[in-house]
Design a protein around this motif. Structure first.
Motif, short mmCIF file in Angstrom:
data_model
loop_
_atom_site.label_atom_id
_atom_site.label_comp_id
_atom_site.label_asym_id
_atom_site.label_seq_id
_atom_site.Cartn_x
_atom_site.Cartn_y
_atom_site.Cartn_z
N UNK A 130 3.26 -16.29 0.71
CA UNK A 130 3.81 -15.43 -0.32
C UNK A 130 2.88 -14.25 -0.54
N UNK A 131 3.43 -13.05 -0.57
CA UNK A 131 2.68 -11.83 -0.88
C UNK A 131 3.25 -11.29 -2.18
N UNK A 132 2.40 -11.22 -3.21
CA UNK A 132 2.84 -10.75 -4.53
C UNK A 132 2.04 -9.52 -4.93
N UNK A 133 2.71 -8.59 -5.60
CA UNK A 133 2.01 -7.42 -6.12
C UNK A 133 2.48 -7.11 -7.53
N UNK A 134 1.70 -6.29 -8.21
CA UNK A 134 2.05 -5.88 -9.58
C UNK A 134 2.52 -4.43 -9.61
N UNK A 135 3.16 -4.01 -8.54
CA UNK A 135 3.58 -2.61 -8.40
C UNK A 135 4.88 -2.28 -9.12
N UNK A 136 5.46 -1.19 -8.66
CA UNK A 136 6.64 -0.62 -9.33
C UNK A 136 7.91 -1.44 -9.14
N UNK A 137 7.95 -2.29 -8.11
CA UNK A 137 9.14 -3.08 -7.86
C UNK A 137 10.30 -2.22 -7.39
N UNK A 138 11.38 -2.87 -7.03
CA UNK A 138 12.58 -2.17 -6.57
C UNK A 138 13.75 -3.13 -6.61
N UNK A 139 14.93 -2.60 -6.44
CA UNK A 139 16.13 -3.43 -6.37
C UNK A 139 16.28 -3.85 -4.92
N UNK A 140 16.19 -5.14 -4.66
CA UNK A 140 16.35 -5.65 -3.30
C UNK A 140 17.80 -6.05 -3.11
N UNK A 141 18.49 -5.23 -2.36
CA UNK A 141 19.89 -5.48 -2.08
C UNK A 141 20.10 -5.06 -0.63
N UNK A 142 20.33 -6.03 0.25
CA UNK A 142 20.32 -5.79 1.69
C UNK A 142 21.34 -4.74 2.13
N UNK B 181 0.83 -1.21 0.00
CA UNK B 181 0.00 0.00 0.00
C UNK B 181 0.86 1.26 0.00
N UNK B 182 1.90 1.28 0.83
CA UNK B 182 2.70 2.49 1.00
C UNK B 182 3.70 2.75 -0.12
N UNK B 183 4.22 1.69 -0.72
CA UNK B 183 5.37 1.87 -1.61
C UNK B 183 5.20 1.36 -3.04
#
Length: 107
Positions: free
Chosen positions: A37-49, A15-17
Motif C-alpha cells: 500500500x502506498x499512501x499520501x496526504x496530498x491533494x487527492x483526486x476522483x478515481x473513476x476509470x 511526487x508529480x501529482x
C-alpha cells in the motif's frame, strides 16, 4: 521486479501529482499474497476509470493496474479531492494461501 516497478510508479505519481508532504509504503504477506500500500496526504483526486480513459490518463490504468492484473493480482485506489490517496496492490505469491507447504497441506 514488476512489483518494484508498480510501487516506484505509485511513488512517482505522489511526487508529480499529489503535492503531498508525506508518503508511506506498507507491505505485508497475507493469505492471498503480498499486499503493498502506498499512501499520501496530498491533494487527492476522483478515481473513476472511464473518466481517466476519456482524458487519456492511461498511465495509472495500463502501466500499474494492467500489469498487476496480468499477474493475477489487483490494484485498488482510494482517493477523494483534499483527502490524499491510497493505492493498494495485491500480488499473488506462489506458495501462499491455503495450500502452502508447512500448514499441514501437501508440499
Amino acid at each position: 521486479r514488476l512489483r518494484q516497478a508498480q510501487v516506484r510508479q505509485a511513488l512517482e505519481n505522489v511526487v508529480q501529482h499529489a503535492a503531498a508532504t508525506h508518503a508511506v509504503v506498507f507491505a505485508e504477506e497475507g493469505e492471498q499474497g503480498l499486499v503493498v500500500s502506498v499512501r499520501d496526504d496530498g491533494v487527492g483526486f476522483v478515481y473513476e476509470e472511464d473518466g481517466l480513459r476519456s482524458r487519456g490518463k492511461f498511465g495509472l490504468l495500463e502501466s500499474m493496474k494492467g500489469r498487476i492484473e496480468d499477474l493475477g493480482g489487483r490494484m485498488t485506489v482510494r482517493s477523494e479531492p483534499g483527502s490524499g490517496t491510497e493505492v493498494e496492490f495485491l500480488i499473488p505469491e506462489p506458495g501462499l494461501g491455503p495450500d502452502r507447504a508447512g500448514d499441514g497441506g501437501p508440499p
